[in-house]
Design an enzyme around this catalytic site. Structure first.
Site, PDB file in Angstrom:
ATOM      1  N   GLY A  72       6.358   5.351  -1.684  1.00  0.00           N
ATOM      2  CA  GLY A  72       6.828   3.969  -1.736  1.00  0.00           C
ATOM      3  C   GLY A  72       6.455   3.270  -3.034  1.00  0.00           C
ATOM      4  N   ALA A 202       7.583   8.474   3.384  1.00  0.00           N
ATOM      5  CA  ALA A 202       7.592   9.362   4.568  1.00  0.00           C
ATOM      6  C   ALA A 202       6.361   9.227   5.457  1.00  0.00           C
ATOM      7  CB  ALA A 202       7.727  10.815   4.108  1.00  0.00           C
ATOM      8  N   HIS A 203       5.219   8.887   4.855  1.00  0.00           N
ATOM      9  CA  HIS A 203       3.994   8.938   5.682  1.00  0.00           C
ATOM     10  C   HIS A 203       3.881   7.780   6.663  1.00  0.00           C
ATOM     11  CE1 HIS A 203       1.151   6.037   3.601  1.00  0.00           C
ATOM     12  NE2 HIS A 203       1.970   6.240   2.583  1.00  0.00           N
ATOM     13  N   THR A 239       9.097  18.673 -11.382  1.00  0.00           N
ATOM     14  CA  THR A 239       9.509  19.627 -10.346  1.00  0.00           C
ATOM     15  C   THR A 239       9.417  18.946  -8.992  1.00  0.00           C
ATOM     16  OG1 THR A 239       8.771  21.467 -11.688  1.00  0.00           O
ATOM     17  CG2 THR A 239       9.012  21.895  -9.329  1.00  0.00           C
ATOM     18  N   CYS A 330      -4.716  -0.434   1.314  1.00  0.00           N
ATOM     19  CA  CYS A 330      -4.994  -0.376  -0.116  1.00  0.00           C
ATOM     20  C   CYS A 330      -6.161  -1.267  -0.516  1.00  0.00           C
ATOM     21  CB  CYS A 330      -3.766  -0.794  -0.898  1.00  0.00           C
ATOM     22  SG  CYS A 330      -2.297  -0.052  -0.219  1.00  0.00           S
TER      23      CYS A 330
HETATM   24  C1  LIG Z   1       5.205  -2.396   2.415  1.00  0.00           C
HETATM   25  C2  LIG Z   1       4.659  -1.224   1.657  1.00  0.00           C
HETATM   26  N1  LIG Z   1       5.155  -0.928   0.447  1.00  0.00           N
HETATM   27  C3  LIG Z   1       4.726   0.116  -0.251  1.00  0.00           C
HETATM   28  C4  LIG Z   1       3.737   0.944   0.227  1.00  0.00           C
HETATM   29  C5  LIG Z   1       3.291   2.090  -0.620  1.00  0.00           C
HETATM   30  O1  LIG Z   1       3.826   3.294  -0.180  1.00  0.00           O
HETATM   31  P1  LIG Z   1       3.106   4.686  -0.595  1.00  0.00           P
HETATM   32  O2  LIG Z   1       1.824   4.731   0.164  1.00  0.00           O
HETATM   33  O3  LIG Z   1       4.074   5.745  -0.162  1.00  0.00           O
HETATM   34  O4  LIG Z   1       2.930   4.669  -2.066  1.00  0.00           O
HETATM   35  C6  LIG Z   1       3.168   0.664   1.493  1.00  0.00           C
HETATM   36  C7  LIG Z   1       2.080   1.455   2.096  1.00  0.00           C
HETATM   37  O5  LIG Z   1       1.207   1.998   1.566  1.00  0.00           O
HETATM   38  C8  LIG Z   1       3.649  -0.449   2.221  1.00  0.00           C
HETATM   39  O6  LIG Z   1       3.150  -0.761   3.411  1.00  0.00           O
END
Ligand SMILES: Cc1ncc(COP(=O)(O)O)c(C=O)c1O
Length: 379
Positions: A72, A202-203, A239, A330
């Site tokens: 994301g 995906a996670h 890749t 985060c």
């Molecule tokens: C709303 C939102 N955007 C972006 C992200 C980032 O995605 P990723 O963990 O795949 O980098 C997250 C979660 O971590 C999210 O909740």
């Protein structure tokens, strides 16, 4: 090991067994580089293109509109950077409660590229003030990108995405929505939703970490932010994460198979938990909206009433075997407070806990958590 329940699915989800099986199979059998022209390479390439086709058909998009990324964060970065670098965007309209993948990116574009950033007004539950958005759209001739998340990852407030898309079209603005918390949780039909960019990870739906995609509307031509071998039709070099991409496609397929059932089941758990919390912990309040159509059904963010141990509430929940979080993963660890709770001028003197659910959550998990919360408050 003592019992433990996992109520932090907005941070990440456990992988589905079926996804692990698909990935393990690719890991064992498909080691060819998708860019190699021999048979092993072509087989790997076919896995990627099949994944792209199944993903695009699930969301009613075209295969060429799907650009695989490392998740994301990268997809959000790509949408914002490409808008400015390649599509003439000079102004970004966004909000103060976006995920940092968007917030830090527009801040950087402001300082490094002199992009004008306008933040839309929010209601006390994080809802976007659509009149203000329209005023912002009206009052500038600069080419504009609107970047607003579909569901807030901390408080679950949903954006009326179709209305925002219509406004963006009316005023000729580009529209990106971070749909990381909603993709695979709601049905998406991009024949009915006119949008330029969507972000997927995906996670968040029982797929692997480190893979996602950016949907890029077929009318847009963008350049990569990661340069190299020209993979992903020149838009994202490196890749391909073949194993992850196979897992992503499987996870999205599984999620979509019984999506309405998942919505009903998980929503019922969320409102059950809220009812139980209200009954057992008087004074508890919800951050965000309560109405199901305005609130992400996988997230329940609550403000606990003040008590002497509130600073260590999350820690105590963890010791009791309840995995949940204070805000987004985060910022967890260092308890710096949440930019989302500050952004909605929420009460930062009380402890916010986000419980988040998935289709694998059970009523027994909720009962276990409630029992532990009561125990902590009884102490
Ligand atoms: C709303 C939102 N955007 C972006 C992200 C980032 O995605 P990723 O963990 O795949 O980098 C997250 C979660 O971590 C999210 O909740």
């Amino acid at each position: 090991m003592d019992m433990r329940v996992y109520l932090d699915n907005a941070a990440t989800t456990p992988m589905a067994d079926e996804v692990i099986e698909v990935m393990a199979d690719v890991m064992k059998n498909n080691y060819g580089n998708p860019s190699s022209i021999h048979s092993l390479g072509r087989e790997s390439k076919a896995i990627i293109e099949n994944a792209r086709r199944s993903i695009s058909s699930l969301i009613h998009a075209l295969p060429k509109e799907i650009i695989f990324t490392s998740g994301g964060t990268e997809a959000d970065n790509l949408a914002l950077f490409a808008s400015v670098n390649d599509l003439g965007v000079e102004r970004i309209i966004s909000s103060s409660i976006e995920h940092h993948a968007v917030e830090h990116t527009y801040t950087k574009l402001k300082s490094s590229k002199n992009v004008e950033v306008s933040l839309v007004k929010l209601g006390k539950n994080g809802e976007v003030d659509l009149e203000h958005l329209e005023t912002l759209l009206k009052t500038s001739n600069k080419k504009t990108l609107v970047s607003l998340m579909h569901a807030n990852n901390e408080i679950g407030t949903l954006l009326p995405i179709k209305k925002v898309s219509a406004l963006c079209r009316q005023y000729n603005a580009l529209f990106h929505s971070d749909t990381v918390q909603t993709m695979a949780h709601y049905p998406f039909n991009l024949e009915e939703l006119d949008i330029d960019f969507l972000t997927c990870s995906a996670h968040k739906f029982h797929g692997p970490k480190g893979v996602g995609f950016l949907y890029v509307n077929k009318n847009l031509k963008i350049n990569p932010i990661i340069e190299g071998g020209g993979q992903e039709r020149g838009v994202r070099a490196g890749t391909e994460n073949l194993i992850g991409i196979a897992g992503l496609a499987k996870a999205l397929t599984l999620a979509n198979e019984e999506i309405e059932d998942h919505i009903d089941k998980v929503s019922a758990l969320k409102y059950y938990m809220l009812e139980q919390l209200k009954e057992k912990i008087p004074g508890i309040e919800v951050n965000g909206m309560l109405e199901p159509e305005k609130s992400l059904y996988t997230v329940l963010s609550v403000l606990f009433p003040k008590f002497e141990k509130q600073e260590v509430l999350l820690f105590m929940l963890d010791l009791e075997g309840v995995c949940c979080s204070g805000g987004s993963a985060c910022t967890a660890g260092a308890n710096m407070g949440s930019h989302v709770i500050r952004g909605i001028e929420g009460d930062t003197t009380r402890t916010t806990v986000r419980f988040s659910f998935s289709r694998y959550t059970t009523k027994a998990d909720i009962d276990f958590a409630i029992q532990k919360i009561e125990k902590i408050y009884g102490k």
